[in-house]
Design a protein around this motif. Structure first.
Motif, PDB file in Angstrom:
ATOM      1  N   ASP A 313       0.847  -1.182   0.000  1.00  0.00           N
ATOM      2  CA  ASP A 313       0.000   0.000   0.000  1.00  0.00           C
ATOM      3  C   ASP A 313       0.886   1.238   0.000  1.00  0.00           C
ATOM      4  OD1 ASP A 313      -2.712   1.407   0.748  1.00  0.00           O
ATOM      5  OD2 ASP A 313      -1.224   2.119   2.191  1.00  0.00           O
ATOM      6  N   ARG A 315       0.439   4.409   1.012  1.00  0.00           N
ATOM      7  CA  ARG A 315       0.493   5.200   2.247  1.00  0.00           C
ATOM      8  C   ARG A 315       1.303   4.458   3.303  1.00  0.00           C
ATOM      9  NH1 ARG A 315      -2.694   8.872   5.209  1.00  0.00           N
ATOM     10  NH2 ARG A 315      -1.410   9.500   6.993  1.00  0.00           N
ATOM     11  N   GLU A 319       4.774   5.720   5.258  1.00  0.00           N
ATOM     12  CA  GLU A 319       4.913   5.796   6.707  1.00  0.00           C
ATOM     13  C   GLU A 319       6.117   5.001   7.207  1.00  0.00           C
ATOM     14  OE1 GLU A 319       3.290   7.758   8.553  1.00  0.00           O
ATOM     15  OE2 GLU A 319       1.699   8.362   7.180  1.00  0.00           O
ATOM     16  N   GLU A 348      -7.454   3.302  -2.302  1.00  0.00           N
ATOM     17  CA  GLU A 348      -6.525   4.432  -2.360  1.00  0.00           C
ATOM     18  C   GLU A 348      -6.943   5.610  -1.495  1.00  0.00           C
ATOM     19  OE1 GLU A 348      -9.590   5.493  -5.476  1.00  0.00           O
ATOM     20  OE2 GLU A 348      -8.821   3.756  -4.426  1.00  0.00           O
ATOM     21  N   TYR A 350      -6.628   6.555   1.582  1.00  0.00           N
ATOM     22  CA  TYR A 350      -5.649   7.169   2.478  1.00  0.00           C
ATOM     23  C   TYR A 350      -4.461   7.782   1.749  1.00  0.00           C
ATOM     24  CZ  TYR A 350      -7.948   5.545   6.713  1.00  0.00           C
ATOM     25  OH  TYR A 350      -8.839   5.366   7.730  1.00  0.00           O
ATOM     26  N   LEU A 351      -4.433   7.705   0.415  1.00  0.00           N
ATOM     27  CA  LEU A 351      -3.387   8.395  -0.351  1.00  0.00           C
ATOM     28  C   LEU A 351      -3.747   9.841  -0.619  1.00  0.00           C
ATOM     29  CD1 LEU A 351      -2.434   5.734  -3.055  1.00  0.00           C
ATOM     30  CD2 LEU A 351      -0.976   6.591  -1.218  1.00  0.00           C
ATOM     31  N   ALA A 356      -1.629  12.475   4.157  1.00  0.00           N
ATOM     32  CA  ALA A 356      -0.833  11.747   3.162  1.00  0.00           C
ATOM     33  C   ALA A 356       0.022  12.711   2.349  1.00  0.00           C
ATOM     34  CB  ALA A 356      -1.742  10.942   2.240  1.00  0.00           C
ATOM     35  N   ASP A 436      -7.486  11.873   7.446  1.00  0.00           N
ATOM     36  CA  ASP A 436      -7.397  10.472   7.861  1.00  0.00           C
ATOM     37  C   ASP A 436      -8.627  10.027   8.634  1.00  0.00           C
ATOM     38  OD1 ASP A 436      -4.975  10.145   6.635  1.00  0.00           O
ATOM     39  OD2 ASP A 436      -3.770  10.218   8.470  1.00  0.00           O
TER      40      ASP A 436
END
Length: 656
Positions: A313, A315, A319, A348, A350-351, A356, A436
C-alpha cells in the motif's frame, strides 16, 4: 465446524465474485455482507421444526445467482453528483434496479439455507460449545479464502470447494436437489475461468487484451472496466503525454531518486528511467498488475536493476520508509473496489488525505517535488486536491488539463522548484480536504448520498419483512434486544478496527484478512475464558469495556502513526482487540444464560446487519466518532439486559 466454515467461505466468495462481475458491488461491497447477515440471522431464528425446505434446496439459489450474474451483467453509470465512481462503462443486460435487488435477495436466501443447516447443528450442543465451534469454523473459512487470494486461485476453485462442502453437509440426503444446481454452478464458473485473458488478483478479476500487435500495446480491464493500458515508450514520451509533465515542470530537479506510487504495469517507471533516474522505488498494491507489466511491457522497466519493486500500500510505504526522494509521483491510483469490511473506504482513500500529502512532502529532498495525475471526472475534485497541495506546500501547484477533466498537478517544495505557465486557480468554491478521520475524497460534502439512503432503507425494510415471513414474531424477539444491540455495536467496532489497521499498515488484502482473523481469535479467546469461569463479574467487565473504548477514543491516530513499526503494531493490537475481548466476554456470558441460544444468536446477527448500515454515519461524522456510537449501543444493550434480567427473575404464576 464445517457448516460454519462453509458459511463464511461462501460469504467471502460472494463478496469477491459478485463485486468482480457487477461493478455496482465493487463500490457497495457491504451490499452482499448485509444480505449475508440477513440470511444467516433468519436461518438461526427459524425454529428447528420449520424451514426444512431451505436446507433441502440450499444450493439452488447459489446456482441461480451465479448464472444470473454471468448471463445478465450490470455495470455502473456515473449518475450522482454527490459521490464519484471511476468508470465510463454503461449499463448492460438487465437494469440495475432489477439485478441489484435480485442479487441481495438471492444472497439472503443462499445464506439462510446454510445458516439453517448451521443452526440445526448449533442446537445439538451446549451454547458456548456450539459458539466455540462456530468461531473455529469462521477462522477456518477466513484462512482458507485468504490462502486462495494469496495463490490467485480462479473462481472455479472457489466454486469447487463450496460445492464439495455443501455436498458433505446435505447432499447425501438430497442427491439430485444438491447435485444438479451445484453442477450448473461449477459449469458456469468453468466457462468464466476458461475465458481467454482472465486471471484473478487479490483485488480484481483482470482481463488482458492486446490492442496492437505491432506496437505491443495492451488493455487491462479490472472487474469488467477499462483500468490500465500498456503503451510503448515513444507514445508515453510524446509532448502531450501526461506521463512527462512532472519532469517538464521541474526542470532544475535532478530526478535521481524517485518514488512512484501506483506503478501498475510500469508505464511511469519506464518514463522515469528515460529521464535518467538513478533509483526508482515502484510501489504497487496489486501483484498481478505488476506481474503483467513485468511480462509484457516492451520497455522492460521492471527488469532494470535501478528499479526496486514493492508490492504494498502506498500510504503504508510512505509511513515506513526513511528515504528522501527528488520526485514523488501518485500515478493514476484509482481503484475499482472497496476495502472488504469497510463499506466506504476505497483502496486508495488514504493516499488523498491532507496527512498523506504532508507525509509525501516530508519525504522530499530540499528541492524536491510532488506530482499527481488522473482522470478526475469533476472540476471540484481537482480543486480539492490542488487546494490541499496549496495548503501543504504554501503555494499553488502547477496544473495541466487534458480532456475529460484529466489533470496533472505538480508542487515543488518552493515556487522555484516548479516551472509552469499557469499555476492552479480554483474553478469555484474549494471543497474541504479529505483527512485520515474522514478519508472520502470522492464525496463532495459531508453527508450520506441519497443513493445510499435509499438502498439502506430498502435493505432494512426487506429485513423486517423477511423476519416476519419466516413465521418469527418480531415482538417475540424483543426479549433478545440486548443481543441485537450487542451485534450492532460489535460490527461497528470491527469496522473501526479494519479502518484503523488500513491506516496504520495499509489497505492490502493481507492486512484486511489478518484483522478479520485477529478479531475472530479475540472472540474465541473470550469464549475460552468464559467456558473456564463459573461466574463473571459483569460490572467489572463493563467498566473494562468502556475504559478500553475511552482509550481508543482518546489516542489520536497520528500518535500511533508516529511510533516505530513494533510500537505501532503493539498499540494497534491493544487498542483494537481489548474492547472486542471484553465485549465478547459479556456476550458469551449472555449467550450461556439465554433460554433459546439459537434465537439469541440470530437476533445478534440481525443486529450486526443494523451495525453495517450505521457504518455509513462515518460519511458525516468521520470514523473516530463511531466509537461514541459503539459506546451508546453497548450502553443500550446493558440497559436492556437489566430489563430482561428483571423479567426472568419474576416467578412464574402457579398453574390453575
Amino acid at each position: 465446524m464445517l457448516a460454519s466454515t462453509t458459511m463464511l467461505f461462501v460469504e467471502l466468495a460472494l463478496i469477491r465474485w459478485a463485486g468482480a462481475n457487477v461493478v455496482h458491488l465493487s463500490y457497495f461491497s457491504n451490499f452482499i455482507l448485509l444480505g449475508s447477515f440477513l440470511g444467516i440471522g433468519v436461518g438461526f431464528l427459524i425454529p428447528a421444526t420449520r424451514g426444512q425446505w431451505l436446507t433441502r434446496w440450499a444450493p439452488a439459489p447459489l446456482a441461480l445467482l451465479v448464472i444470473l450474474v454471468r448471463e445478465y451483467p450490470v455495470q455502473v453509470r456515473q449518475i450522482s453528483g454527490e459521490v464519484l465512481y471511476f468508470t465510463t462503462v454503461k449499463t448492460t443486460g438487465l437494469p440495475e434496479w432489477v439485478t441489484l435487488p435480485a442479487i441481495f435477495l438471492l444472497t439472503a436466501v443462499i445464506m439462510a439455507g446454510i445458516g439453517k443447516i448451521t443452526a440445526d447443528l448449533f442446537r445439538q450442543l451446549p451454547s458456548l460449545d456450539a459458539y466455540r465451534y462456530d468461531l473455529l469454523g469462521s477462522i477456518s473459512g477466513s484462512v482458507s479464502f485468504a490462502l486462495l487470494s494469496w495463490l490467485s486461485a480462479p473462481s472455479l476453485v472457489w466454486g469447487l470447494l463450496a460445492a464439495s462442502a455443501l455436498l458433505v453437509l446435505g447432499g447425501r440426503r438430497n442427491t439430485l436437489r444438491y447435485g444438479i444446481p451445484l453442477t450448473a454452478m461449477v459449469a458456469a464458473l468453468f466457462l468464466e475461468t476458461a475465458t481467454s485473458g482472465i486471471s484473478w488478483s487479490p483485488y480484481y478479476k483482470i482481463q488482458l487484451k492486446g490492442s496492437s500487435s505491432t506496437t505491443r500495446s495492451y488493455l487491462v480491464s479490472a472487474n469488467g472496466v477499462p483500468h490500465q493500458s500498456i503503451a510503448p515508450l515513444p507514445v508515453l514520451m510524446r509532448e502531450d503525454s501526461p506521463y512527462r509533465q512532472a519532469y517538464d515542470q521541474t526542470p532544475h530537479n535532478p530526478h535521481g531518486r524517485l518514488l512512484i506510487i501506483g506503478a501498475g504495469n510500469g508505464n511511469d517507471v519506464a518514463v522515469a528511467l528515460a529521464h535518467g533516474a538513478e533509483r526508482v522505488d515502484a510501489v504497487e498494491i496489486d501483484p498481478r498488475l505488476q506481474q503483467i507489466g513485468a511480462q509484457l511491457h516492451s520497455a522492460r522497466p521492471y527488469s532494470d536493476p535501478r528499479v526496486h519493486v514493492h508490492i504494498d500500500d502506498g500510504r503504508a510505504f510512505l509511513e515506513r520508509t526513511k528515504t528522501r526522494y527528488d520526485l514523488v509521483v501518485l500515478a493514476l491510483p484509482d481503484s475499482l473496489t472497496l476495502v472488504a469490511g469497510a463499506s466506504n473506504l476505497r483502496l486508495e482513500s488514504y493516499l488523498f488525505t491532507r496527512e498523506a500529502f504532508q507525509a509525501a512532502r516530508d519525504h522530499l529532498t530540499p528541492n524536491g517535488a510532488f506530482a499527481m495525475y488522473n482522470y478526475y471526472r469533476e472540476p471540484w475534485l481537482i480543486d480539492r486536491f490542488a487546494g490541499t497541495l496549496d495548503d501543504v506546500y504554501g503555494h499553488p501547484p502547477c496544473m495541466t488539463l487534458f480532456q475529460k477533466n484529466a489533470a496533472v498537478l505538480v508542487a515543488g517544495m518552493t515556487k522555484a522548484d516548479q516551472s509552469c505557465a499557469q499555476p492552479w486557480r480554483p474553478s469555484g468554491p474549494v471543497p474541504a480536504a479529505a483527512s485520515d478521520d474522514h478519508p472520502f475524497p470522492y464525496l463532495l460534502h459531508r453527508g450520506i448520498p441519497t443513493l445510499y439512503l435509499g438502498a439502506l432503507g430498502a435493505i432494512l425494510l426487506v429485513t423486517l419483512l423477511s423476519v416476519r415471513l419466516t413465521g418469527v414474531r418480531i415482538r417475540s424477539t424483543f426479549r433478545y434486544a440486548d443481543m441485537f444491540l450487542l451485534g450492532a455495536a460489535f460490527l461497528l467496532l470491527e469496522t473501526k478496527n479494519v479502518i484503523g489497521f488500513a491506516l496504520y499498515f495499509g489497505t492490502t488484502w493481507l492486512v484486511n484478512a489478518l484483522v478479520f482473523i485477529g478479531v475472530l481469535l479475540a472472540v474465541l479467546a473470550a469464549v475460552e475464558v468464559r467456558r473456564r469461569l463459573q461466574r463473571v463479574n459483569q460490572l467489572v467487565l463493563r467498566l473494562m469495556l468502556f475504559g478500553s473504548l475511552a482509550a481508543a477514543w482518546l489516542v489520536p491516530p497520528e500518535a500511533v502513526l508516529s511510533l516505530s513499526f513494533a510500537g505501532r503494531l503493539t498499540a494497534a493490537i491493544v487498542l483494537a482487540f481489548a474492547p472486542i475481548f471484553c465485549a465478547n466476554l459479556i456476550f458469551s456470558d449472555r449467550l450461556a444464560l439465554a433460554q433459546d441460544p439459537t434465537a439469541a444468536f440470530g437476533a445478534n446477527l440481525l443486529g450486526a446487519l443494523t451495525g453495517g448500515a450505521l457504518e455509513y454515519l462515518a460519511l458525516v461524522t468521520g470514523y473516530q466518532a463511531l466509537l461514541l456510537v459503539v459506546a451508546t449501543l453497548y450502553l443500550g444493550a446493558f440497559l436492556a439486559m437489566g430489563v430482561t434480567g428483571r423479567r426472568q427473575s419474576v416467578p412464574a404464576a402457579p398453574a390453575s
